[in-house]
Design a protein around this motif. Sequence first.
Motif, PDB file in Angstrom:
ATOM      1  N   GLU A 226       5.134   8.996  -8.178  1.00 30.05           N
ATOM      2  CA  GLU A 226       4.596  10.350  -8.258  1.00 30.05           C
ATOM      3  C   GLU A 226       4.505  11.013  -6.893  1.00 30.05           C
ATOM      4  O   GLU A 226       4.571  12.238  -6.777  1.00 30.05           O
ATOM      5  CB  GLU A 226       3.216  10.323  -8.914  1.00 30.05           C
ATOM      6  N   LYS A 227       4.366  10.216  -5.856  1.00 26.92           N
ATOM      7  CA  LYS A 227       4.212  10.760  -4.508  1.00 26.92           C
ATOM      8  C   LYS A 227       5.550  10.961  -3.799  1.00 26.92           C
ATOM      9  O   LYS A 227       5.763  11.981  -3.135  1.00 26.92           O
ATOM     10  CB  LYS A 227       3.317   9.836  -3.681  1.00 26.92           C
ATOM     11  N   GLU A 228       6.471   9.999  -3.941  1.00 30.85           N
ATOM     12  CA  GLU A 228       7.729  10.056  -3.193  1.00 30.85           C
ATOM     13  C   GLU A 228       8.900   9.592  -4.069  1.00 30.85           C
ATOM     14  O   GLU A 228       9.500   8.554  -3.814  1.00 30.85           O
ATOM     15  CB  GLU A 228       7.628   9.189  -1.942  1.00 30.85           C
ATOM     16  N   PRO A 229       9.245  10.367  -5.104  1.00 29.76           N
ATOM     17  CA  PRO A 229      10.297   9.930  -6.034  1.00 29.76           C
ATOM     18  C   PRO A 229      11.675   9.784  -5.397  1.00 29.76           C
ATOM     19  O   PRO A 229      12.435   8.898  -5.769  1.00 29.76           O
ATOM     20  CB  PRO A 229      10.294  11.021  -7.111  1.00 29.76           C
ATOM     21  N   MET A 230      11.989  10.654  -4.420  1.00 30.43           N
ATOM     22  CA  MET A 230      13.305  10.536  -3.786  1.00 30.43           C
ATOM     23  C   MET A 230      13.420   9.235  -2.998  1.00 30.43           C
ATOM     24  O   MET A 230      14.474   8.589  -2.992  1.00 30.43           O
ATOM     25  CB  MET A 230      13.575  11.736  -2.885  1.00 30.43           C
TER      26      MET A 230
ATOM     27  N   GLU B 280       0.787  -1.222   0.000  1.00 30.97           N
ATOM     28  CA  GLU B 280       0.000   0.000   0.000  1.00 30.97           C
ATOM     29  C   GLU B 280       0.822   1.275   0.000  1.00 30.97           C
ATOM     30  O   GLU B 280       0.386   2.300  -0.531  1.00 30.97           O
ATOM     31  CB  GLU B 280      -0.952   0.015   1.200  1.00 30.97           C
ATOM     32  N   ASN B 281       1.999   1.251   0.626  1.00 34.17           N
ATOM     33  CA  ASN B 281       2.824   2.454   0.677  1.00 34.17           C
ATOM     34  C   ASN B 281       4.284   2.054   0.849  1.00 34.17           C
ATOM     35  O   ASN B 281       4.600   0.873   1.059  1.00 34.17           O
ATOM     36  CB  ASN B 281       2.372   3.381   1.816  1.00 34.17           C
ATOM     37  N   LEU B 282       5.172   3.032   0.764  1.00 33.38           N
ATOM     38  CA  LEU B 282       6.604   2.731   0.808  1.00 33.38           C
ATOM     39  C   LEU B 282       7.084   2.333   2.193  1.00 33.38           C
ATOM     40  O   LEU B 282       8.127   1.683   2.323  1.00 33.38           O
ATOM     41  CB  LEU B 282       7.407   3.930   0.284  1.00 33.38           C
ATOM     42  N   ASP B 283       6.354   2.695   3.239  1.00 35.27           N
ATOM     43  CA  ASP B 283       6.717   2.217   4.580  1.00 35.27           C
ATOM     44  C   ASP B 283       6.565   0.695   4.640  1.00 35.27           C
ATOM     45  O   ASP B 283       7.424  -0.008   5.190  1.00 35.27           O
ATOM     46  CB  ASP B 283       5.835   2.872   5.643  1.00 35.27           C
ATOM     47  N   ILE B 284       5.478   0.197   4.083  1.00 35.07           N
ATOM     48  CA  ILE B 284       5.279  -1.256   4.034  1.00 35.07           C
ATOM     49  C   ILE B 284       6.310  -1.897   3.120  1.00 35.07           C
ATOM     50  O   ILE B 284       6.875  -2.954   3.435  1.00 35.07           O
ATOM     51  CB  ILE B 284       3.837  -1.576   3.579  1.00 35.07           C
ATOM     52  N   VAL B 285       6.587  -1.264   1.994  1.00 32.79           N
ATOM     53  CA  VAL B 285       7.619  -1.780   1.083  1.00 32.79           C
ATOM     54  C   VAL B 285       8.937  -1.966   1.827  1.00 32.79           C
ATOM     55  O   VAL B 285       9.586  -3.015   1.733  1.00 32.79           O
ATOM     56  CB  VAL B 285       7.821  -0.831  -0.119  1.00 32.79           C
TER      57      VAL B 285
ATOM     58  N   ILE C 229      10.133  -7.199  -5.401  1.00 28.75           N
ATOM     59  CA  ILE C 229       9.506  -6.054  -4.739  1.00 28.75           C
ATOM     60  C   ILE C 229      10.086  -4.737  -5.253  1.00 28.75           C
ATOM     61  O   ILE C 229       9.354  -3.782  -5.520  1.00 28.75           O
ATOM     62  CB  ILE C 229       9.666  -6.160  -3.209  1.00 28.75           C
ATOM     63  N   VAL C 230      11.411  -4.680  -5.414  1.00 33.47           N
ATOM     64  CA  VAL C 230      12.036  -3.447  -5.896  1.00 33.47           C
ATOM     65  C   VAL C 230      11.515  -3.093  -7.290  1.00 33.47           C
ATOM     66  O   VAL C 230      11.346  -1.912  -7.618  1.00 33.47           O
ATOM     67  CB  VAL C 230      13.574  -3.577  -5.897  1.00 33.47           C
ATOM     68  N   ARG C 231      11.220  -4.092  -8.090  1.00 30.39           N
ATOM     69  CA  ARG C 231      10.687  -3.812  -9.427  1.00 30.39           C
ATOM     70  C   ARG C 231       9.294  -3.196  -9.379  1.00 30.39           C
ATOM     71  O   ARG C 231       8.846  -2.601 -10.357  1.00 30.39           O
ATOM     72  CB  ARG C 231      10.653  -5.107 -10.244  1.00 30.39           C
ATOM     73  N   MET C 232       8.628  -3.309  -8.251  1.00 31.58           N
ATOM     74  CA  MET C 232       7.271  -2.764  -8.115  1.00 31.58           C
ATOM     75  C   MET C 232       7.251  -1.294  -7.709  1.00 31.58           C
ATOM     76  O   MET C 232       6.220  -0.620  -7.845  1.00 31.58           O
ATOM     77  CB  MET C 232       6.488  -3.580  -7.073  1.00 31.58           C
ATOM     78  N   ILE C 233       8.367  -0.767  -7.222  1.00 32.71           N
ATOM     79  CA  ILE C 233       8.307   0.555  -6.581  1.00 32.71           C
ATOM     80  C   ILE C 233       8.252   1.718  -7.558  1.00 32.71           C
ATOM     81  O   ILE C 233       8.059   2.860  -7.141  1.00 32.71           O
ATOM     82  CB  ILE C 233       9.480   0.759  -5.591  1.00 32.71           C
ATOM     83  N   THR C 234       8.440   1.462  -8.867  1.00 37.35           N
ATOM     84  CA  THR C 234       8.313   2.561  -9.819  1.00 37.35           C
ATOM     85  C   THR C 234       6.876   2.722 -10.304  1.00 37.35           C
ATOM     86  O   THR C 234       6.608   3.483 -11.240  1.00 37.35           O
ATOM     87  CB  THR C 234       9.248   2.351 -11.030  1.00 37.35           C
ATOM     88  N   ALA C 235       5.946   2.018  -9.677  1.00 39.21           N
ATOM     89  CA  ALA C 235       4.528   2.222  -9.994  1.00 39.21           C
ATOM     90  C   ALA C 235       4.171   3.683  -9.712  1.00 39.21           C
ATOM     91  O   ALA C 235       4.700   4.290  -8.770  1.00 39.21           O
ATOM     92  CB  ALA C 235       3.660   1.290  -9.152  1.00 39.21           C
TER      93      ALA C 235
END
Length: 311
Positions: free
Chosen positions: A147-151, A112-117, A136-142
């Motif tokens: 758009e919300k947290e590119p850094m 659901e979010n990058l904290d969970i990631v 999992i890392v391949r999923m984070i460019t969704a």
Amino acid sequence: MDTCTTLHEYTSIEDVESRPIPVDAGAPFDRGDIILRSADNVDFHFHKLLLSLASSFFSNMFSLPQPDSLDDAADRTKDGLPIIPVTENSVILQKLLSFCSPVYDTDVPALENLDIVMSVLDAADKYDMKRVGIFIVRMITAPRFLEKEPMRVFAIACRYRSEAETLVAARYMLRFAVWEPAYVSELDFISGSDFQRLVKYHTNCGQAMTQLTRLWSTYPLPSLDCKFCRKKGVSRLSLKEYQDSVIEALRIRPSVESLLNPEWIDSMVRRAGSCIGCKERAPRALAEYAKELAFPVMAIILEIPLDIDFR
């Protein structure tokens, strides 16, 4: 040394009597030959074989001699199955075990979010689940992450040395001035050298935008005024000033989205002395122009290396 004793080296277990009564996680974690107990006391039944295939940590653990029913470790069993206590909570453990399922690549667990990631990635690291981590890392460019947290996406991808995802994030960040993204804690896990290369990449892309000066005849800028404006004798923005302003905007933020910034558009129409009609038309004209300019801008960016060593 048995399975449960081994895991005590990695987890801190409170007195069983002081903990709430464990509850079962339910389907699909209601079958298996091993039980993983989360930090919030939820029991997940799972299969040793699947854990062994996904994790060298568990594979090595299960290769050790197992306790018999009369062993001192028998109080760490449930329904005849050994219990492995872990430090992850039930939300993270459920997602981690779902990625160990044979169908995780078609029935992808929700992140659901990058904290969970990050929590799932940390657990995958801890238990040496390399393939799970890569997936999992391949999923984070969704878009919902990028758009919300590119850094954060950049730092996570860079930390796990995922070249394609790191480059996607670096290119997305060209929409911002180099000083605009705020500090994120994930930056602590990459080197200063990697971050410096991101800054250098941004700078190089911005400087390369001067190549567009050779393309003005192919991509002429849309007019910001009209005959009515000029008849009134309103001071116009010269073509050279207009072109230089576009190049400067793209130097600071090397992305065509820079030309869609309402503040920049407003400053340009003010400088052009545009009438009310032109002011209303300018955003639409620049939006259409940005679509056309996206092709040469991306062609220029594709020639700029990120220059991070991913080995």
